[in-house]
Design a protein around this motif. Sequence first.
Motif, PDB file in Angstrom:
ATOM      1  N   ARG A   1      53.467  44.747   1.315  1.00  0.00           N
ATOM      2  CA  ARG A   1      52.590  45.435   2.262  1.00  0.00           C
ATOM      3  C   ARG A   1      52.663  44.801   3.645  1.00  0.00           C
ATOM      4  NH1 ARG A   1      47.122  45.528  -0.109  1.00  0.00           N
ATOM      5  NH2 ARG A   1      47.932  47.311  -1.262  1.00  0.00           N
TER       6      ARG A   1
ATOM      7  N   ARG B   1      41.199  45.190   4.532  1.00  0.00           N
ATOM      8  CA  ARG B   1      42.112  45.016   3.394  1.00  0.00           C
ATOM      9  C   ARG B   1      43.264  44.069   3.747  1.00  0.00           C
ATOM     10  NH1 ARG B   1      43.171  49.814   2.895  1.00  0.00           N
ATOM     11  NH2 ARG B   1      45.282  50.024   3.696  1.00  0.00           N
ATOM     12  N   TYR B   2      43.837  44.234   4.946  1.00  0.00           N
ATOM     13  CA  TYR B   2      44.933  43.349   5.363  1.00  0.00           C
ATOM     14  C   TYR B   2      44.446  41.909   5.516  1.00  0.00           C
ATOM     15  CZ  TYR B   2      48.656  46.747   6.137  1.00  0.00           C
ATOM     16  OH  TYR B   2      49.642  47.666   5.960  1.00  0.00           O
TER      17      TYR B   2
ATOM     18  N   ILE C   1      51.359  42.171  -2.025  1.00  0.00           N
ATOM     19  CA  ILE C   1      50.882  41.766  -0.698  1.00  0.00           C
ATOM     20  C   ILE C   1      52.056  41.484   0.237  1.00  0.00           C
ATOM     21  CG2 ILE C   1      49.614  39.974   0.549  1.00  0.00           C
ATOM     22  CD1 ILE C   1      47.729  39.790  -1.819  1.00  0.00           C
TER      23      ILE C   1
ATOM     24  N   ASN D   1      44.130  40.461   2.239  1.00  0.00           N
ATOM     25  CA  ASN D   1      45.449  40.171   1.666  1.00  0.00           C
ATOM     26  C   ASN D   1      45.995  38.833   2.157  1.00  0.00           C
ATOM     27  OD1 ASN D   1      46.702  43.614   1.532  1.00  0.00           O
ATOM     28  ND2 ASN D   1      45.326  42.502   0.194  1.00  0.00           N
TER      29      ASN D   1
ATOM     30  N   ARG E   1      50.590  40.559  -7.974  1.00  0.00           N
ATOM     31  CA  ARG E   1      49.738  40.686  -6.798  1.00  0.00           C
ATOM     32  C   ARG E   1      50.428  40.091  -5.567  1.00  0.00           C
ATOM     33  NH1 ARG E   1      46.075  43.627  -4.203  1.00  0.00           N
ATOM     34  NH2 ARG E   1      44.656  42.363  -2.961  1.00  0.00           N
TER      35      ARG E   1
ATOM     36  N   GLU F   1      43.889  35.976   0.763  1.00  0.00           N
ATOM     37  CA  GLU F   1      44.188  35.797  -0.660  1.00  0.00           C
ATOM     38  C   GLU F   1      45.570  35.182  -0.854  1.00  0.00           C
ATOM     39  OE1 GLU F   1      44.517  38.505  -4.744  1.00  0.00           O
ATOM     40  OE2 GLU F   1      44.221  39.451  -2.788  1.00  0.00           O
TER      41      GLU F   1
END
Length: 644
Positions: A101, A60-61, A98, A64, A94, A67
């Motif tokens: 996070r 997931r990271y 990110i 991120n 979004r 992306e």
Amino acid sequence: MDTKWKKYKYIIYTKTVIFILACVSFSMFWGLSYKLFEFHDALYSQNYYETIDFQSTIGRYTHNVVELNTKLINDEKVKEYLSGKNVDAENVRRYKIIIDRLSKNKNFIYYIKDNKTGKIVTNIVENKPLEIIKNQPVYMYENQWNTNYYTNISDMINNTEIKVYTAVRFPLKSGDEFYDDYTKFINDRKVVLNYIIAICICLAVFFSAFIYFLITAGKEAKDDNIKLLGIDNIPIEISTISVFASAFLSVLIFSSFNNVYSITFISFIDAIIGMTYVLSIIRLLKAKKMWQYSFIYKSIKTLNNLFFNNGFRKTNIALFAFYGIINGILFYSLCYFKDVFVLLTFFIFLVIAFNFACLHYFSKVVVSLQNIIDAIEEISTGNIDYEKKGEMLPELKYVMDDILNIQRGLKNALNEAVKGERMKAELITNVSHDLKTPLTSIINYVDLLKKEELDEKTKREYINILNEKSQRLKQLIEDLIEFSKASSGNLKVDFSNINLHDLVVQSLGEFEAKIKKADLEVVVNCTDKNILVSSDGKYLWRIIENLLSNAVKYSMKNTRIYIDILKDDAYGIFSIKNISASPLNIPAEKLIERFVRGDVSRSSDGSGLGLSIANSLTESLRGVFNVEIDGDLFKVTVKIPLIL
């Protein structure tokens, strides 16, 4: 006497305690085993980096940061937001998520480099960040993502020169997901070890108790006499059915109340039932009396001659004879009972019960026969959708099954006939239309050449048109003949060893001029250039030619045609993908029917037989033909058997 009773009572108490202990250990084994599987990562992973939590989080990271630095950073709304404007858009939200996070992360490190521009993005402050990443126990890089999560990471950097490296810095610092998951994994490993030890203890206790009962079952003293209990008098068939029924019921309960407490409790009940059943079997086997308590054995022995012939008529005649004989014996026996109470008891529990059971059976025979008669009447009147009603006796079920098989055969034959008539009508309509169009043009231009005084230039133009239309008419007739041969199976196929890659490349060479004229680009992806298939080269070339022709004819200009050549365990595979110029508003399976085109207006030069011919030829070559449509993306896959 008192001493003997105390000894007997002691044995009963001892066995009862051991029995309960065995059942408790069995139920705890299942309860702990169920609980153990809740710690999946700690149970199956050798270290934290093999856990699903770690792979999911780093995936997931990684997704991120890729992306953020490929898609979001180039988004116009995001650029407006970064310039100081107050922008509320999906990509902006979004972007904020990110950034938030990543800012809270303590252990995740990344290194992104665009080889085209030389731009580097990283959160590593030390020198040589790439070496730092590669020195970590686990890191992800380029297109070799060693995770099953976020597989579209590669899609975002395809066709770019961006290289991405991510890792988790070791040793971990507290304060983020990685540290929390790592701490949980370490604690879970300790818990799992304790559970495994407890499970092993439960199994040891259970098997020790079971072995004890295996040795002592049926023995109350040092002599060899086996003592049977009252529960051993239950016929083995009934006890077996009861045990399986309870097991089935337990499975249903487990699925409804899937938690450790219900599993432990139900397992305890199952252990009591199962142990009781197994110990009864052991006692009967030791006493060598199992068959004496078997209802099946007695039934087979008594009725062996009566049911020796499996024919329905003879069996029922034997049943009627058996019914008359038993009734005669029962009523004759009534004459010997002088006591009224004994007479009534005998009459109620034997005569009435036996006749009621026989009446019940014969009523089922009548109902089954009536169901068969109803089915025959319904099907004979043309009701091919008739469904079986009511229960059937096993002795008559095969008759009903045969009738329903006949019904299904009639239904399939009728459906095939209707489909054939429909396709015949479509064939006539479409053939008439497709042949009439060029033929009409030929007639009209021939009349013009006859009636008008034309200059040489106009005549040549008319002759060229006549040549074009005649060639079109010729192609339609040839396609029709080829389709007829292919679909009827009248092809003579000569199988030989064919190199699939070479044949596709050769076909592409012949289509090179048409591909350039259509402003298309072909991208070939081949995993193995030595894919040998068992096929007929002439027909396989025709399949590839039809598919390439279809792609060139119907692709949107200035797009790419993707061709994949690969293989699996059994087939050599050729697939072709293109973007349709016209909307594909019909189902994929409809496109391979005869005279059906993606161009529903029928304004193109196609006959509508290309895909149908390719499909029929593939079947003749013992291959598999598949068409897929996703929006305007059109994909055809052809599988030809490999040489084994």
